[in-house]
Each structure stands twice: as C-alpha cells, then as structure tokens.
Design a protein around this motif. Structure first.
Motif, PDB file in Angstrom:
ATOM      1  N   ASP A 117       0.830  -1.205   0.000  1.00 58.66           N
ATOM      2  CA  ASP A 117       0.000   0.000   0.000  1.00 58.66           C
ATOM      3  C   ASP A 117       0.865   1.255   0.000  1.00 58.66           C
ATOM      4  N   ALA A 118       1.908   1.290   0.828  1.00 62.00           N
ATOM      5  CA  ALA A 118       2.797   2.453   0.876  1.00 62.00           C
ATOM      6  C   ALA A 118       3.501   2.664  -0.452  1.00 62.00           C
ATOM      7  N   SER A 119       3.892   1.570  -1.102  1.00 57.13           N
ATOM      8  CA  SER A 119       4.595   1.699  -2.377  1.00 57.13           C
ATOM      9  C   SER A 119       3.729   2.372  -3.425  1.00 57.13           C
ATOM     10  N   PHE A 120       2.416   2.095  -3.409  1.00 60.60           N
ATOM     11  CA  PHE A 120       1.524   2.714  -4.383  1.00 60.60           C
ATOM     12  C   PHE A 120       1.222   4.168  -4.029  1.00 60.60           C
ATOM     13  N   ARG A 121       1.569   4.573  -2.825  1.00 55.54           N
ATOM     14  CA  ARG A 121       1.476   5.992  -2.445  1.00 55.54           C
ATOM     15  C   ARG A 121       2.827   6.682  -2.610  1.00 55.54           C
ATOM     16  N   ASP A 122       3.808   5.948  -3.181  1.00 57.77           N
ATOM     17  CA  ASP A 122       5.173   6.460  -3.333  1.00 57.77           C
ATOM     18  C   ASP A 122       5.732   6.959  -2.012  1.00 57.77           C
ATOM     19  N   SER A 123       5.513   6.174  -0.981  1.00 62.64           N
ATOM     20  CA  SER A 123       5.954   6.546   0.362  1.00 62.64           C
ATOM     21  C   SER A 123       6.661   5.368   1.008  1.00 62.64           C
ATOM     22  N   ASP A 124       7.650   5.666   1.844  1.00 62.26           N
ATOM     23  CA  ASP A 124       8.294   4.632   2.643  1.00 62.26           C
ATOM     24  C   ASP A 124       7.623   4.475   4.000  1.00 62.26           C
ATOM     25  N   ARG A 125       6.649   5.322   4.265  1.00 58.83           N
ATOM     26  CA  ARG A 125       5.944   5.277   5.551  1.00 58.83           C
ATOM     27  C   ARG A 125       4.762   4.324   5.446  1.00 58.83           C
ATOM     28  N   MET A 126       4.829   3.239   6.187  1.00 59.17           N
ATOM     29  CA  MET A 126       3.804   2.219   6.130  1.00 59.17           C
ATOM     30  C   MET A 126       2.708   2.488   7.155  1.00 59.17           C
ATOM     31  N   GLY A 127       1.466   2.204   6.752  1.00 59.31           N
ATOM     32  CA  GLY A 127       0.337   2.337   7.647  1.00 59.31           C
ATOM     33  C   GLY A 127       0.186   1.103   8.523  1.00 59.31           C
ATOM     34  N   PRO A 128      -0.905   1.021   9.289  1.00 56.35           N
ATOM     35  CA  PRO A 128      -1.129  -0.136  10.156  1.00 56.35           C
ATOM     36  C   PRO A 128      -1.318  -1.413   9.352  1.00 56.35           C
ATOM     37  N   GLY A 175     -10.184 -20.626 -11.388  1.00 55.70           N
ATOM     38  CA  GLY A 175     -10.099 -21.632 -12.446  1.00 55.70           C
ATOM     39  C   GLY A 175      -8.659 -21.848 -12.878  1.00 55.70           C
ATOM     40  N   ASP A 176      -8.428 -21.878 -14.195  1.00 55.08           N
ATOM     41  CA  ASP A 176      -7.070 -22.135 -14.683  1.00 55.08           C
ATOM     42  C   ASP A 176      -6.315 -20.852 -15.013  1.00 55.08           C
ATOM     43  N   LEU A 177      -6.886 -19.696 -14.645  1.00 57.39           N
ATOM     44  CA  LEU A 177      -6.208 -18.416 -14.849  1.00 57.39           C
ATOM     45  C   LEU A 177      -5.976 -17.728 -13.510  1.00 57.39           C
ATOM     46  N   THR A 178      -5.062 -16.785 -13.498  1.00 59.27           N
ATOM     47  CA  THR A 178      -4.863 -15.949 -12.321  1.00 59.27           C
ATOM     48  C   THR A 178      -4.285 -14.614 -12.763  1.00 59.27           C
ATOM     49  N   GLU A 179      -4.766 -13.534 -12.143  1.00 59.08           N
ATOM     50  CA  GLU A 179      -4.256 -12.205 -12.461  1.00 59.08           C
ATOM     51  C   GLU A 179      -3.233 -11.784 -11.420  1.00 59.08           C
ATOM     52  N   VAL A 180      -2.063 -11.413 -11.874  1.00 60.06           N
ATOM     53  CA  VAL A 180      -0.997 -10.908 -11.016  1.00 60.06           C
ATOM     54  C   VAL A 180      -1.225  -9.408 -10.828  1.00 60.06           C
ATOM     55  N   THR A 181      -1.297  -8.959  -9.584  1.00 61.01           N
ATOM     56  CA  THR A 181      -1.607  -7.562  -9.305  1.00 61.01           C
ATOM     57  C   THR A 181      -0.795  -7.065  -8.111  1.00 61.01           C
ATOM     58  N   GLY A 182      -0.862  -5.752  -7.897  1.00 61.29           N
ATOM     59  CA  GLY A 182      -0.352  -5.148  -6.671  1.00 61.29           C
ATOM     60  C   GLY A 182       1.130  -5.306  -6.435  1.00 61.29           C
ATOM     61  N   ILE A 183       1.935  -5.397  -7.486  1.00 64.56           N
ATOM     62  CA  ILE A 183       3.383  -5.529  -7.298  1.00 64.56           C
ATOM     63  C   ILE A 183       3.953  -4.146  -6.968  1.00 64.56           C
ATOM     64  N   GLY A 184       4.567  -4.035  -5.806  1.00 63.31           N
ATOM     65  CA  GLY A 184       5.104  -2.741  -5.389  1.00 63.31           C
ATOM     66  C   GLY A 184       6.318  -2.892  -4.496  1.00 63.31           C
ATOM     67  N   THR A 185       7.208  -1.907  -4.567  1.00 64.21           N
ATOM     68  CA  THR A 185       8.415  -1.857  -3.738  1.00 64.21           C
ATOM     69  C   THR A 185       8.509  -0.479  -3.107  1.00 64.21           C
ATOM     70  N   LEU A 186       8.861  -0.417  -1.845  1.00 68.89           N
ATOM     71  CA  LEU A 186       9.036   0.879  -1.191  1.00 68.89           C
ATOM     72  C   LEU A 186      10.062   1.716  -1.957  1.00 68.89           C
ATOM     73  N   PRO A 187       9.844   3.030  -2.084  1.00 71.47           N
ATOM     74  CA  PRO A 187      10.739   3.870  -2.890  1.00 71.47           C
ATOM     75  C   PRO A 187      12.217   3.727  -2.554  1.00 71.47           C
ATOM     76  N   ALA A 188      12.549   3.567  -1.280  1.00 69.34           N
ATOM     77  CA  ALA A 188      13.961   3.485  -0.877  1.00 69.34           C
ATOM     78  C   ALA A 188      14.654   2.231  -1.392  1.00 69.34           C
ATOM     79  N   HIS A 189      13.885   1.264  -1.880  1.00 70.60           N
ATOM     80  CA  HIS A 189      14.470  -0.008  -2.319  1.00 70.60           C
ATOM     81  C   HIS A 189      14.266  -0.263  -3.811  1.00 70.60           C
ATOM     82  N   ARG A 190      13.861   0.743  -4.542  1.00 73.95           N
ATOM     83  CA  ARG A 190      13.605   0.553  -5.973  1.00 73.95           C
ATOM     84  C   ARG A 190      14.901   0.571  -6.782  1.00 73.95           C
ATOM     85  N   GLY A 191      14.815   0.082  -8.007  1.00 74.30           N
ATOM     86  CA  GLY A 191      15.969   0.076  -8.903  1.00 74.30           C
ATOM     87  C   GLY A 191      16.958  -1.033  -8.631  1.00 74.30           C
TER      88      GLY A 191
END
Length: 260
Positions: free
Chosen positions: A141-152, A189-205
């Motif tokens: 969730d924090a990664s999608f807010r472009d923040s390193d501050r994590m919520g509860p 079924g026989d499919l699955t959607e990959v979603t929500g892949i995120g990394t905290l800004p300080a650890h990107r790249g």
C-alpha cells in the motif's frame, strides 16, 4: 497506445476470468450493458463496472452516463474497466461521456524466465498465519502511495481469501527481515491475475519488483494456472517482459472527471 493482436479465444478466456474474479468479494448489479460490482465489505478496495459478459453491441455515451449515474446513486466510485479488443466502442463512448481513460498493456505469460532475487533481499510466498502478512500488505500500500511510511498492518479480509486460495501473497524483505514490498495473484479456475506488485521507494531500482513477479509467476504455474497482468508504463512492461510476459491487448481503466 491501442494494440489489437490478441487471439479471440484467449480474449474470451480473459473476459470470463475478469467477470468471475470480483464476485468473490462483491455483489453484482446490472445496468444496461454493464455489470456493476459492489464490495460486500466496505473496507475493501473500491470496485468498478465492466461490460456484461457476452455483450456484443456497440456501447453509447448515453449508456455510459446511465451507469455513472447508477454508481453515483448507490454510492460507489464512478469507474469502468474493460478490455479494448473485446469492447472497442467503449473507449470513445467513455471519453465522450466525460471520463478519463488510462490505456494499459495487457500481458500474458509466454515462456517463463525465472529471475534471481537481488543480493541482500529475500522474496517468498506468505501464509495467512504468518505474523508479517499484514506488514507486507502495508508495504505494498505504501509503495503505491510512493511513500516509505507504512500504515497499520490490516489484513483480516486478505487472510480469509488466502485461506480459501482466492489470493496468493508474496512478500519481499531486507536483511533485517523488514518488508520492503510484495505482490499477489488471484486464482480463479485455470487463470490468475498478477496484481499489486510494489516496492518501497527506498528499495527501488534493484530488481526487487522483477523478483516478486518471478516468484508470483512460479507459484501460479506450480498450481497449473496461467498468469496474466496489466501494466500502465513502459518501464513496468519491461520488468514483466524480463520474466516472460508478452502483450496480448489493452486493458482500459476509466474514471469520471471531476465536475466543475
């Protein structure tokens, strides 16, 4: 950005998945050519409307306005999602109705190319009972807010879905065992959607997102499921192509413009 080269059988299987997937966490309401998905848990992520499964007639701007009015009346976000190649008339209709449309690349796994986890990190599948499951979700969730501050670390709904194998969660951790990101996929079924892949800004790249994608893809394949995903940027597409995904079409996400 529109690119139309997907096989119709492939698109049909994706459409069936996209109609089925939200029903695990929502009730459905019909409005003209649309199915409106409404969360059965008000604390969950907001949902959307999408073209009714099997609908083939052109969609008009007036029909888009009616579904937006319906969403407004029942108090849910005015949002639409669809596959352009399946419902091509919806893109101009949504724009004429005053919506902003984001066109994302729709990708499906071709030949899997596993990648290594970067030095100094570990990436693995989480269990519903793992005490860090909530923290991984908070990091995403924090990664999608472009923040390193994590919520509860709230995770009660996701844990129920994980136990029912409707959600697979992967977490990424640093050398101190602190979550720095993650991702998920949603088996149906026989499919699955990959979603929500995120990394905290300080650890990107550093290749963590690629590693998360690789682990998620591997878990899906081990269960006999074919994974797909969508990507909004060229850089994200490049990450997924590294793992073996290839574009099959365009996923559209439309939101209502603010009224003046």
């Amino acid at each position: 950005m529109i690119d139309t080269h997907a096989d119709q059988d492939e698109l049909g299987s994706l459409e069936r998945y996209l109609d089925l997937a939200p029903r695990a966490v929502a009730v459905s309401r019909e409005c003209g050519p649309f199915t409106v998905f409404v969360r059965d848990n008000p604390r969950g992520h907001p949902l959307y409307a999408r073209p009714r499964l099997g609908y083939s007639r052109p969609v008009s701007p007036e029909e888009v306005r009616r579904v937006l009015d319906f969403q407004r009346a029942i108090g849910v976000p005015r949002a639409l999602e669809w596959v352009h190649e399946t419902t091509p008339t919806l893109l101009p209709a949504a724009r004429e109705a005053g919506m902003s449309v984001q066109e994302c690349a729709l990708l499906r796994l071709g030949r899997f190319a596993p990648t290594k986890t970067p030095t100094g990190y570990r990436v693995h599948e989480m269990t519903a009972d793992d005490p860090q499951t909530g923290a991984v979700l908070a990091a995403i969730d924090a990664s999608f807010r472009d923040s390193d501050r994590m919520g509860p670390p709230e995770s009660s709904e996701q844990k129920l879905r994980m136990r029912a194998r409707l959600l697979v969660l992967v977490g990424a951790f640093d050398t101190l065992g602190r979550p720095v990101g993650g991702g998920m996929h949603n088996p149906r079924g026989d499919l699955t959607e990959v979603t929500g892949i995120g990394t905290l800004p300080a650890h990107r790249g550093r290749g963590i997102g690629t590693a998360i994608t690789s682990i998620l893809t591997g878990t899906a394949l081990r269960e006999g499921r074919s994974p797909f995903l969508s990507a909004a940027t060229r850089s994200a597409v490049s990450v997924y192509e590294t793992v073996g995904y290839a574009r099959v079409g365009t996923a559209c996400i439309a939101t209502e413009n603010e009224r003046g």
